[in-house]
Scaffold this active site. Structure first.
Site, short mmCIF file in Angstrom:
data_model
loop_
_atom_site.label_atom_id
_atom_site.label_comp_id
_atom_site.label_asym_id
_atom_site.label_seq_id
_atom_site.Cartn_x
_atom_site.Cartn_y
_atom_site.Cartn_z
N GLU A 236 0.88 -1.17 0.00
CA GLU A 236 0.00 0.00 0.00
C GLU A 236 0.91 1.21 0.00
O GLU A 236 1.53 1.53 1.01
CB GLU A 236 -0.92 -0.03 1.23
CG GLU A 236 -2.15 0.87 1.09
CD GLU A 236 -1.92 2.26 1.64
OE1 GLU A 236 -1.67 3.17 0.80
OE2 GLU A 236 -2.00 2.45 2.85
N CYS A 270 -2.08 9.28 2.70
CA CYS A 270 -1.86 8.74 1.36
C CYS A 270 -3.10 8.83 0.49
O CYS A 270 -3.00 8.90 -0.73
CB CYS A 270 -1.37 7.29 1.44
SG CYS A 270 -2.50 6.18 2.30
#
Length: 492
Positions: A236, A270
């Site tokens: 990720e 993010c």
């Protein structure tokens, strides 16, 4: 918890003062932790879904009871407001409970049609835990993000070795400590603290799968290290998440949510907004509202600012570079500017008409800045959104076109008339495409990510014709070809 004669310090990012010292787990310590986790693996699996659910829910309740202590630590190590830390921890606990309650359903054995040619067979697919899962966590959301892997891996029947970020080791330590208080035996979930070398050792330790959250650059190094042992990975990575604002959007809500998404947690999210493509017909109004919201917030220490400092000091230079590059290439400054960077804090920055070839549009800034560009159509907005090498999340603001636009975006997650809401819904998968990584956490997909499928085919009765035999005749071959031509998968 790791043990070593060497230590490193965690710091309060607002002042730089030392919070605590933690051991640097050497290679032997990491490898031994994985060996111990492997030894505990069978017993953890043998508890079954009900047994594991009981342990995990007990852990969830313990975390809830210590939420104030945990969130104070998160705030201290990251510099974020206690309120933000509390929201993060609460969402993490919610995911833990969901994983504990839904693992059995997600991993239930499924029956598959064997097809006409194999009608005498029973075909099933079972799901089994991979064994030992290594997790390397980030510093920006030090409890929420890694728990997205830890919770789901444990619920699936795996044991876990966790290496937290060197900027937030205390959060990893308290997770391991609280789990030990409810664990039926040792080594189900352990924490090894350290620097980058400790993470590298975990990659090379022989874990059965590794979940990593961090930058794309580091993710590639992690994947390369894991490849030597054929260790599969869940990555990720970063994002350059776009916001698309259509002419029929609720402009006030869109502007408010976008500024929060881009600047909460000091922009260190993010899946936070980094670039906006707004229809030219409503651009002036959107920009006006965005500036109004951004002017009402400011950075500061927990209890003082709406958001905190850059947790990782080196990020300040990245943020400064992106702002300066955008301005040098012709971007207009609507709020703040180059002098908004006042380490360790960065004041809100809004840039307009930012060239698409500037680093502020190409690379992840990870700061409280937002770039707003006008577009003539939604087709243009979609094309520009997809032009990025990243593909993590996105946000769309439109009363009628949301789903149509969402289907055309090359990313893992889309929020329509909301922002980053997908992260809070435990039943949906979380992850990206392209340079934002691969694999998924959260939801049934997040549970299955830490399992492998096992196909089991059983002959219920024997056919008079033996297809898998040296006694097969030309007549048998003709029958097989004829049936294949007639059926062509129809009864499969």
């Amino acid at each position: 918890m790791s043990t070593s004669t060497n230590t490193f310090a965690s710091h309060y990012p607002v002042t730089g003062e030392v919070i605590a010292n933690y051991p640097i787990a050497d290679r032997e310590t990491v490898f031994n932790a994985v060996v111990a986790a492997r030894s505990a693996s069978s017993a953890w699996q043998d508890l079954g879904f009900k047994g594991r659910r009981k342990v995990l829910l007990k852990w969830s309740n313990l975390l809830i009871s210590q939420l104030d202590e945990i969130t104070e630590l998160v705030s201290r190590e990251t510099g974020k407001p206690v309120s933000d830390a509390k929201l993060e921890a609460s969402l993490a606990v919610g995911h833990l409970g969901w994983a504990a309650r839904h693992a059995e359903d997600a991993m239930r054995t499924t029956h598959r049609s064997p097809g006409a040619l194999m009608a005498n067979m029973s075909a099933t697919v079972e799901r089994s835990p991979v064994g030992v899962v290594g997790v390397i966590g980030p510093w920006n959301y030090p409890i929420f993000t890694p728990m997205g892997s830890i919770s789901y891996a444990l619920a699936a029947g795996n044991t876990v070795v966790f290496k937290p970020s060197e900027y937030t080791p205390g959060v990893g330590a308290i997770l391991a400590k609280t789990f030990a208080e409810v664990a039926p035996f040792a080594d189900i979930f352990t924490c090894v603290t350290g620097l980058g070398a400790t993470g590298k050792d975990l990659c090379e330790s022989g874990v059965d799968k590794l979940a990593f959250t961090g930058s794309t650059r580091t993710a590639k190094l992690v994947a390369a290290a894991c490849a030597a042992n054929m260790t599969p990975v869940v990555l990720e990575c970063g994002g350059k998440d776009p916001v698309i604002v259509a002419e029929d959007a609720d402009i006030k809500r869109a502007a408010d949510a976008t500024i929060w998404s881009s600047m909460s947690n000091a922009g260190q999210t993010c899946i936070g907004a980094e670039r906006v493509y707004v229809h030219e017909k409503v651009a002036d109004k959107f920009i006006e509202e965005a500036i109004k919201v951004a002017k009402s917030i400011h950075p500061g220490a927990p209890g003082v600012g709406n958001y905190g400092p850059a947790t990782m000091p080196s990020q300040i230079n990245v943020i400064q570079g992106h702002i300066d590059d955008a301005i040098a290439k012709g971007a207009k400054v609507a709020l703040g500017g180059s002098d908004s960077v006042k380490a360790p804090f960065v004041e809100p920055v809004i840039l307009l008409d930012v060239p698409e070839n500037s680093t502020a549009m190409l690379e992840e800034t990870f700061g409280p800045t937002i770039a707003i560009n006008r577009v003539k159509s939604m087709a243009e907005a979609i094309a520009l959104s997809n032009a990025s090498r990243y593909g993590l999340g996105s946000s769309i603001w439109s009363k009628r076109q949301g789903k149509k636009i969402a289907r055309q975006l090359h990313c893992g997650m889309v929020a329509i008339n909301s922002t980053i809401s997908f992260a809070a819904i435990a039943s949906v998968p979380f992850g990206g495409v392209k340079d934002s990584g691969y694999g998924r956490i959260h939801g049934p997909e997040g549970i299955l990510e830490f399992t492998y499928p096992r196909t089991v085919v059983r002959a219920r009765f024997q056919l008079p014709i033996a297809f898998t035999s040296f006694k097969r005749t030309k007549g048998n071959d003709k029958l097989i070809v004829t049936l294949t031509r007639l059926l062509n998968g129809r009864l499969g």
